[in-house]
Design an enzyme around this catalytic site. Sequence first.
Site, mmCIF file in Angstrom:
data_model
loop_
_atom_site.group_PDB
_atom_site.id
_atom_site.type_symbol
_atom_site.label_atom_id
_atom_site.label_comp_id
_atom_site.label_asym_id
_atom_site.label_seq_id
_atom_site.Cartn_x
_atom_site.Cartn_y
_atom_site.Cartn_z
ATOM 1 N N GLN A 1 -2.994 3.223 -5.116
ATOM 2 C CA GLN A 1 -2.190 4.044 -4.887
ATOM 3 C C GLN A 1 -1.835 5.153 -5.714
ATOM 4 O O GLN A 1 -2.350 4.655 -7.232
ATOM 5 C CB GLN A 1 -0.191 3.151 -4.632
ATOM 6 C CG GLN A 1 0.369 2.833 -5.666
ATOM 7 C CD GLN A 1 1.151 1.964 -5.104
ATOM 8 O OE1 GLN A 1 1.385 1.518 -4.255
ATOM 9 N NE2 GLN A 1 1.955 0.959 -6.280
ATOM 10 N N GLU B 1 3.991 -8.639 -8.957
ATOM 11 C CA GLU B 1 3.477 -6.655 -9.389
ATOM 12 C C GLU B 1 2.125 -6.652 -8.962
ATOM 13 O O GLU B 1 1.185 -7.036 -10.169
ATOM 14 C CB GLU B 1 3.986 -5.812 -9.769
ATOM 15 C CG GLU B 1 3.834 -4.379 -10.353
ATOM 16 C CD GLU B 1 4.657 -3.934 -8.695
ATOM 17 O OE1 GLU B 1 5.450 -3.777 -8.583
ATOM 18 O OE2 GLU B 1 3.497 -2.977 -8.186
ATOM 19 N N ASP C 1 10.919 -5.907 -3.294
ATOM 20 C CA ASP C 1 11.712 -4.855 -3.854
ATOM 21 C C ASP C 1 10.389 -4.094 -3.643
ATOM 22 O O ASP C 1 9.467 -3.314 -4.446
ATOM 23 C CB ASP C 1 12.306 -4.469 -5.406
ATOM 24 C CG ASP C 1 12.157 -3.550 -5.848
ATOM 25 O OD1 ASP C 1 12.598 -2.504 -4.549
ATOM 26 O OD2 ASP C 1 12.578 -2.442 -7.155
ATOM 27 N N PRO D 1 -0.678 -0.355 0.029
ATOM 28 C CA PRO D 1 -0.228 -2.034 -0.125
ATOM 29 C C PRO D 1 1.289 -2.401 0.564
ATOM 30 O O PRO D 1 1.465 -3.748 0.541
ATOM 31 C CB PRO D 1 -0.849 -2.221 -1.574
ATOM 32 C CG PRO D 1 -0.315 -0.854 -1.773
ATOM 33 C CD PRO D 1 -0.350 -0.237 -0.971
HETATM 34 N N1 SPD Z 1 11.673 5.698 0.710
HETATM 35 C C1 SPD Z 1 11.266 5.016 -0.358
HETATM 36 C C2 SPD Z 1 12.034 3.256 -0.702
HETATM 37 C C3 SPD Z 1 11.448 2.676 -1.898
HETATM 38 C C4 SPD Z 1 12.333 0.981 -1.358
HETATM 39 N N2 SPD Z 1 11.562 0.510 -2.862
HETATM 40 C C5 SPD Z 1 11.833 1.421 -3.928
HETATM 41 C C6 SPD Z 1 11.579 0.976 -5.414
HETATM 42 C C7 SPD Z 1 13.282 0.573 -6.675
HETATM 43 N N3 SPD Z 1 12.292 -0.262 -7.806
#
Ligand code: SPD
Length: 279
Positions: free
Chosen positions: A31, A106, A156, A163
């Site tokens: 990305q 990650e 998260d 991805p």
């Molecule tokens: N629309 C954006 C949504 C993002 C969600 N994740 C954010 C990551 C922050 N740690």
Amino acid sequence: MGLWYDETFDDHTRIGLRVKETLFSGESPYQKVEVIDTAAFGRVLIIDGVFMTSDYDEFLYHEMLVQPALCTAPRIERVLVIGGGDGGTVREVLRHAGVKECVMIEIDEMVVNASKEHLPGIGTAWDDPRLHVRFIDGIEYVKTGDAESYDVILLDGTDPVGPGAALFDERFYAGCKRMLTPTGVMALQSESPLLMMDLFVETQHKLRELFSEVHPYLGPVPLYGTGTWSWTWCSNTGEPLRAIRERQQAIVEGSKAYNEELHQAIFALPNYVKRALKL
Ligand code: SPD
């Protein structure tokens, strides 16, 4: 006018921030990753053109993703975070002395490296010895990792494009459930019920197939479209409102948003959400 960065939602809507400076711009195998400095939100992480988090309001997102789960799970020794490359989620997890190990999976090392360098105010726990960061695919990890090995799992991810899309798949959720202890708690970011009602409802239905307790909760995140964001608390045994007082008391002083009263309040849903979920 100066330089502006716009996140475009659809043909009719976009949200823009005035840019003071571009701090990082890179293309990983997965990305596009950018960090900009803005007048209104401070430093902002952007992935594939979508605002991820900012100095200004990150606490509203990260405290809400983490603390309801960490303050209710019967055990919190082993915590798994999937995504969260900016470091805000693991920072919140590691505020709890009861956490012995936090594994962060990650996929994109570039997100972590850019965040370490340019978002030092968000990821403040990178050097905690309890943290183990692995740059692998979370989808594969939950297929092959040890069953029932985590007390808490936190998802998260990004929006369901690129991805991050697979993090909204029922097979992925089933893999997470497999890795969760029988009394474990999983919490995830579950998008905006206003801007993405269909996705929000569909996600709740997928989770209900796997967990007997599925409770969405809402809060403000000004950086995201519509400002109203959702997270979802899931378990097969516990209840989201039954928080463990000692754990809350240990972290409330250092929290910018989370406290005992807010924990109770966030699970109250507005009518439009209750009706959409037939609650
Ligand atoms: N629309 C954006 C949504 C993002 C969600 N994740 C954010 C990551 C922050 N740690």
